[in-house]
Design a protein around this motif. Structure first.
Motif, mmCIF file in Angstrom:
data_model
loop_
_atom_site.group_PDB
_atom_site.id
_atom_site.type_symbol
_atom_site.label_atom_id
_atom_site.label_comp_id
_atom_site.label_asym_id
_atom_site.label_seq_id
_atom_site.Cartn_x
_atom_site.Cartn_y
_atom_site.Cartn_z
ATOM 1 N N THR A 38 -18.669 -3.280 0.396
ATOM 2 C CA THR A 38 -17.920 -2.128 -0.129
ATOM 3 C C THR A 38 -16.432 -2.279 0.164
ATOM 4 O OG1 THR A 38 -19.827 -0.653 0.160
ATOM 5 C CG2 THR A 38 -17.654 0.382 -0.030
ATOM 6 N N ILE A 39 -16.114 -2.727 1.371
ATOM 7 C CA ILE A 39 -14.715 -2.945 1.743
ATOM 8 C C ILE A 39 -14.085 -4.013 0.838
ATOM 9 C CG2 ILE A 39 -13.191 -3.839 3.558
ATOM 10 C CD1 ILE A 39 -15.107 -2.561 5.604
ATOM 11 N N LEU A 40 -14.820 -5.098 0.601
ATOM 12 C CA LEU A 40 -14.308 -6.164 -0.267
ATOM 13 C C LEU A 40 -14.133 -5.672 -1.707
ATOM 14 C CD1 LEU A 40 -16.384 -9.190 1.083
ATOM 15 C CD2 LEU A 40 -13.927 -8.837 1.328
ATOM 16 N N LYS A 41 -15.005 -4.788 -2.139
ATOM 17 C CA LYS A 41 -14.873 -4.221 -3.486
ATOM 18 C C LYS A 41 -13.602 -3.385 -3.577
ATOM 19 C CE LYS A 41 -18.568 -2.934 -5.624
ATOM 20 N NZ LYS A 41 -19.787 -2.187 -6.056
ATOM 21 N N LEU A 42 -13.324 -2.622 -2.516
ATOM 22 C CA LEU A 42 -12.095 -1.825 -2.498
ATOM 23 C C LEU A 42 -10.858 -2.730 -2.523
ATOM 24 C CD1 LEU A 42 -13.064 0.949 0.091
ATOM 25 C CD2 LEU A 42 -12.765 1.226 -2.370
ATOM 26 N N VAL A 43 -10.930 -3.834 -1.804
ATOM 27 C CA VAL A 43 -9.826 -4.801 -1.823
ATOM 28 C C VAL A 43 -9.606 -5.324 -3.236
ATOM 29 C CG1 VAL A 43 -9.077 -7.083 -1.036
ATOM 30 C CG2 VAL A 43 -10.099 -5.496 0.592
ATOM 31 N N SER A 44 -10.699 -5.566 -3.941
ATOM 32 C CA SER A 44 -10.591 -6.084 -5.317
ATOM 33 C C SER A 44 -9.927 -5.074 -6.247
ATOM 34 C CB SER A 44 -11.969 -6.475 -5.848
ATOM 35 O OG SER A 44 -12.754 -5.324 -6.143
ATOM 36 N N TYR A 45 -10.069 -3.781 -5.968
ATOM 37 C CA TYR A 45 -9.426 -2.767 -6.806
ATOM 38 C C TYR A 45 -7.909 -2.873 -6.737
ATOM 39 C CZ TYR A 45 -14.003 -0.439 -7.158
ATOM 40 O OH TYR A 45 -15.320 -0.141 -7.416
ATOM 41 N N TYR A 46 -7.399 -3.197 -5.544
ATOM 42 C CA TYR A 46 -5.948 -3.391 -5.408
ATOM 43 C C TYR A 46 -5.499 -4.565 -6.289
ATOM 44 C CZ TYR A 46 -5.819 -0.321 -1.264
ATOM 45 O OH TYR A 46 -5.895 0.756 -0.398
ATOM 46 N N THR A 47 -6.298 -5.631 -6.290
ATOM 47 C CA THR A 47 -5.961 -6.812 -7.093
ATOM 48 C C THR A 47 -5.982 -6.493 -8.582
ATOM 49 O OG1 THR A 47 -6.972 -8.208 -5.384
ATOM 50 C CG2 THR A 47 -6.553 -9.222 -7.531
ATOM 51 N N ARG A 48 -7.007 -5.765 -9.016
ATOM 52 C CA ARG A 48 -7.101 -5.394 -10.426
ATOM 53 C C ARG A 48 -5.942 -4.489 -10.840
ATOM 54 N NH1 ARG A 48 -13.517 -3.744 -10.556
ATOM 55 N NH2 ARG A 48 -14.342 -5.775 -9.893
ATOM 56 N N TYR A 49 -5.559 -3.598 -9.930
ATOM 57 C CA TYR A 49 -4.436 -2.708 -10.217
ATOM 58 C C TYR A 49 -3.167 -3.522 -10.453
ATOM 59 C CZ TYR A 49 -0.828 0.843 -9.505
ATOM 60 O OH TYR A 49 0.259 1.668 -9.665
ATOM 61 N N ALA A 50 -2.960 -4.538 -9.627
ATOM 62 C CA ALA A 50 -1.778 -5.390 -9.773
ATOM 63 C C ALA A 50 -1.819 -6.143 -11.104
ATOM 64 C CB ALA A 50 -1.701 -6.383 -8.620
ATOM 65 N N THR A 67 7.684 -4.027 -11.019
ATOM 66 C CA THR A 67 7.957 -4.817 -9.814
ATOM 67 C C THR A 67 7.866 -3.948 -8.566
ATOM 68 O OG1 THR A 67 9.413 -6.309 -11.044
ATOM 69 C CG2 THR A 67 9.644 -6.275 -8.645
ATOM 70 N N SER A 68 8.442 -2.759 -8.645
ATOM 71 C CA SER A 68 8.387 -1.831 -7.518
ATOM 72 C C SER A 68 6.947 -1.433 -7.203
ATOM 73 C CB SER A 68 9.212 -0.583 -7.838
ATOM 74 O OG SER A 68 9.147 0.336 -6.775
ATOM 75 N N LEU A 69 6.152 -1.184 -8.256
ATOM 76 C CA LEU A 69 4.751 -0.820 -8.061
ATOM 77 C C LEU A 69 3.948 -1.971 -7.460
ATOM 78 C CD1 LEU A 69 3.802 1.218 -11.269
ATOM 79 C CD2 LEU A 69 3.660 2.004 -8.893
ATOM 80 N N LEU A 70 4.239 -3.187 -7.911
ATOM 81 C CA LEU A 70 3.516 -4.348 -7.398
ATOM 82 C C LEU A 70 3.809 -4.580 -5.922
ATOM 83 C CD1 LEU A 70 3.890 -6.854 -10.381
ATOM 84 C CD2 LEU A 70 1.831 -5.628 -9.668
ATOM 85 N N VAL A 71 5.066 -4.373 -5.545
ATOM 86 C CA VAL A 71 5.435 -4.515 -4.128
ATOM 87 C C VAL A 71 4.706 -3.477 -3.293
ATOM 88 C CG1 VAL A 71 7.316 -4.292 -2.471
ATOM 89 C CG2 VAL A 71 7.682 -5.564 -4.590
ATOM 90 N N ARG A 72 4.710 -2.238 -3.781
ATOM 91 C CA ARG A 72 4.029 -1.155 -3.062
ATOM 92 C C ARG A 72 2.523 -1.412 -3.008
ATOM 93 N NH1 ARG A 72 3.532 1.724 1.112
ATOM 94 N NH2 ARG A 72 2.287 3.616 0.813
ATOM 95 N N ASN A 73 1.955 -1.882 -4.092
ATOM 96 C CA ASN A 73 0.526 -2.180 -4.128
ATOM 97 C C ASN A 73 0.169 -3.254 -3.101
ATOM 98 O OD1 ASN A 73 -2.230 -2.297 -5.509
ATOM 99 N ND2 ASN A 73 -1.523 -4.403 -5.727
ATOM 100 N N ARG A 74 1.022 -4.266 -3.006
ATOM 101 C CA ARG A 74 0.765 -5.355 -2.065
ATOM 102 C C ARG A 74 0.807 -4.845 -0.622
ATOM 103 N NH1 ARG A 74 4.500 -9.920 -3.653
ATOM 104 N NH2 ARG A 74 3.057 -10.196 -5.384
ATOM 105 N N ILE A 75 1.775 -3.976 -0.339
ATOM 106 C CA ILE A 75 1.877 -3.386 0.998
ATOM 107 C C ILE A 75 0.640 -2.546 1.305
ATOM 108 C CG2 ILE A 75 3.158 -1.726 2.413
ATOM 109 C CD1 ILE A 75 5.707 -2.643 0.940
ATOM 110 N N CYS A 76 0.221 -1.736 0.322
ATOM 111 C CA CYS A 76 -0.967 -0.896 0.511
ATOM 112 C C CYS A 76 -2.209 -1.752 0.739
ATOM 113 C CB CYS A 76 -1.169 -0.001 -0.712
ATOM 114 S SG CYS A 76 0.052 1.322 -0.879
ATOM 115 N N LYS A 77 -2.332 -2.833 -0.014
ATOM 116 C CA LYS A 77 -3.476 -3.728 0.113
ATOM 117 C C LYS A 77 -3.531 -4.342 1.513
ATOM 118 C CE LYS A 77 -5.495 -7.831 -2.133
ATOM 119 N NZ LYS A 77 -5.289 -8.854 -3.195
#
Length: 293
Positions: A38-50, A67-77
């Motif tokens: 489940t944790i790995l699936k959640l991690v994959s959602y961050y990747t799909r969002y990017a 670009t700003s969203l991708l940076v923030r997404n990476r930090i959140c991930k």
């Protein structure tokens, strides 16, 4: 959570993902394979969002926002994986949590050029030594000091890995990095990209030292380890962290603890000397020295 990621509600999705880990922690249950999946699936959602954000940008203003969203997404991930692994470390009573998460975290930090943070994860990925070496090589190249300090960049992680009792990882990492250095040196020489006086070489006093320390650790040869430190004292002085790592190696690899001197240890030795029952100051001093030794 998946719906929120799909709807581009990154912050809300991220808050819910962290809340999931916090809930697991509060429930005080041991992690199962299903939980990790489940944790790995959640991690994959961050990747799909990017991926979806990258494909949706068109105009220059949209590209800046993306670009700003991708940076923030990476930090959140990265934040989510750190939280997940912290919980797994506590439950599994290990130093890394889950190796698959460590690999993803290392790659994510690397892609963000957060090299030092990526290295912390790579220490727990022995099968990723080639990728680790490539990252360190890139780190060194981007530093602007590659020609002069290429060996310093590999020395720190190699010594740290040995101090963590990860001798095999340290050897693999050192070998892979030196392959990259050899290839770079030969290519540069054949194309005349480097001046004849360049500091870049396939060997240096520091790499000789690292090779010998690895040899000593692999063979549990403390005499060789001590001799290396005597011969290469000027090399060790390059960086204060080298000496700190060597002290840790003495304990973790060779199981030799430093003698206590000063502080509480010295005070206890002095008290034992005073309570030894000697009648003269001379005998007191002699017995105190014996305790100290």
């Amino acid at each position: 959570i998946q719906v929120m990621f799909t709807g581009n509600s990154l912050e809300s999705a991220h808050d819910l993902a962290k809340y999931y880990i916090a809930t697991l922690d509060e429930q005080d249950n041991d992690p199962t394979d299903a939980t990790v999946q489940t944790i790995l699936k959640l991690v994959s959602y961050y990747t799909r969002y990017a991926d979806s954000s990258s494909s949706s940008s068109s105009s220059s203003s949209n590209q800046r926002n993306t670009t700003s969203l991708l940076v923030r997404n990476r930090i959140c991930k990265i934040e989510f994986m750190q939280a997940a692994n912290k919980w797994l470390q506590k439950k599994r009573k290990n130093a890394y949590g889950d190796k698959t998460i460590c690999i993803i975290q290392a790659d994510t930090c690397w892609s963000a050029k957060l090299y030092a943070l990526a290295q912390l994860s790579f220490y727990h990925c022995p099968d990723q030594s080639k990728s680790n070496a490539t990252m360190i090589f890139e780190w060194a190249k981007s530093s602007g000091k590659f020609d002069q300090e290429w060996d310093m960049f590999i020395a720190r992680p190699v010594l740290t890995a040995i101090s963590l009792a990860k001798v095999r990882l340290a050897r693999l990492l050192f070998t892979e990095y030196m392959k990259l250095i050899t290839t770079t040196s030969s290519v540069a020489s054949s194309s005349n990209e480097l001046p004849s006086t360049t500091a870049l070489s396939t060997q240096s006093p520091l790499t000789h030292f690292l090779d010998l320390v690895l040899l000593a650790a692999e063979n549990n040869n403390f005499a060789l380890f001590k001799k290396c430190q005597q011969i290469y004292a000027p090399v060790i002085a390059y960086d204060p962290d080298f000496a700190k790592a060597l002290k840790k190696i003495t304990v973790t690899i060779f199981k030799i603890k430093e003698k206590e001197s000063g502080g509480l240890g010295g005070m206890l030795s002095s008290i034992m000397g005073m309570l030894s029952g000697a009648n003269t100051s001379t005998s007191n001093a002699e017995e105190s020295n014996t305790v100290e030794e």
